[in-house]
Design an enzyme around this catalytic site. Structure first.
Site, PDB file in Angstrom:
ATOM      1  N   SER A  71      53.678  76.006   0.771  1.00 52.01           N
ATOM      2  CA  SER A  71      55.253  75.464   0.922  1.00 52.01           C
ATOM      3  C   SER A  71      55.055  74.473   1.961  1.00 52.01           C
ATOM      4  CB  SER A  71      56.115  76.778   1.348  1.00 52.01           C
ATOM      5  OG  SER A  71      57.374  76.300   1.888  1.00 52.01           O
ATOM      6  N   TYR A 118      58.024  84.417   6.119  1.00 51.11           N
ATOM      7  CA  TYR A 118      57.822  83.262   5.164  1.00 51.11           C
ATOM      8  C   TYR A 118      56.972  82.063   5.792  1.00 51.11           C
ATOM      9  CZ  TYR A 118      58.320  80.425   1.192  1.00 51.11           C
ATOM     10  OH  TYR A 118      58.122  79.578  -0.011  1.00 51.11           O
ATOM     11  N   LYS A 156      53.076  81.332   5.047  1.00 50.59           N
ATOM     12  CA  LYS A 156      52.803  80.252   4.316  1.00 50.59           C
ATOM     13  C   LYS A 156      51.770  79.363   5.180  1.00 50.59           C
ATOM     14  CE  LYS A 156      54.866  80.777   0.244  1.00 50.59           C
ATOM     15  NZ  LYS A 156      54.343  80.637  -0.966  1.00 50.59           N
TER      16      LYS A 156
END
Length: 258
Positions: free
Chosen positions: A139, A152, A156
């Site tokens: 991401s 997150y 990532k």
């Protein structure tokens, strides 16, 4: 890499980027595409839509045994796995250090160890043949972080780092590695809103799949469907403290919206 005649596995293939990638790989001439997802029923629907070259299989990427079974099935049917699209991901919940360990652990498994387990299963065969392609879906959060969710952003980052390591360790042994780092994409994960990731617009999954295929042809490392990310990444490297200050402002805005 020329996709024609290759055998591919796509995790998280039942929807979003994964479904778009599975369809695009088939359209590019792959002779076999495994559509793998924890939601086996939806994966079956995608495989039916693609046609005879596609095979659906249930797979929970937070379990190494599931990934091993997936790869073994593909090898039994086609003899090898040429392309592994390690794409499955989860959003979790918004928040930071207050979030429970169980959520952090799940994010580590899906965004970190799942890539390790997949590489463990397919990379030795790629090295033996002198050819293969491993794509990690990370991401833009893996390059830049994201203000809404610590788990997150942190996991990532781990995905990007592992993809880098794979490229370093195996890039001269015939294994191509790319890392997909989009901002907001039109998927199930963004139905509830895009947050800070939507600052440069929301792309369709088909657009992202097209960028991935273009990158695979050129065998470049980063896939940046939102080109603005490259400039943000450069700004971060050139003046880290200034960049952190900007991210603090963004955090304050999204934590206390007007």
């Amino acid at each position: 890499m020329d996709i024609q005649g290759k055998v591919a596995i796509v995790t998280g293939g039942a929807s979003g980027i994964g479904a778009a990638m599975a369809k695009r790989l088939a359209a590019e001439g792959a002779r076999g595409v495994y559509v793998a997802d924890i939601n086996a029923e939806r994966a079956e629907g995608v495989a039916r839509e693609i046609g005879p070259v596609a095979i659906a299989m249930g797979c929970d990427v937070s379990r190494e045994e599931d990934i091993q079974a997936l790869v073994a099935a593909a090898q039994k049917k086609f003899g090898q796995v040429d392309i592994f699209m390690s794409n499955a991901g989860i959003l979790g919940r918004m928040g930071g250090i207050e979030l429970e360990d169980a959520l952090w652990d799940k994010m580590w498994q899906v965004h970190g160890m799942a890539h390790v387990w997949a590489a463990r299963a397919v990379v030795p065969g790629m090295v033996e043949r002198g050819e293969g392609y491993f794509v990690v879906t990370a991401s833009a959060a893996g390059l830049l972080n994201i203000v809404e969710s610590a788990p997150y952003g942190v996991t990532k980052h781990a995905a990007v780092a592992f993809a880098e390591w794979l490229r370093i360790a195996y890039g001269r042994k015939g294994v191509r590695v790319s890392c997909l780092c989009p901002q907001s994409v039109e998927t199930d994960m963004t139905k509830g809103g895009t947050g800070s990731a939507g600052v440069n617009g929301v792309l369709s999954a088909d657009q992202v799949a097209s960028d991935v295929v273009d990158t695979m042809r050129e065998e470049r490392f980063l896939v940046l469907p939102h080109p603005e990310v490259a400039q943000y990444f450069l700004n971060k490297a050139q003046d880290y403290d200034r960049w952190l200050g900007g991210m603090q402002k963004l955090y304050a805005h999204h934590s206390n919206p007007a």
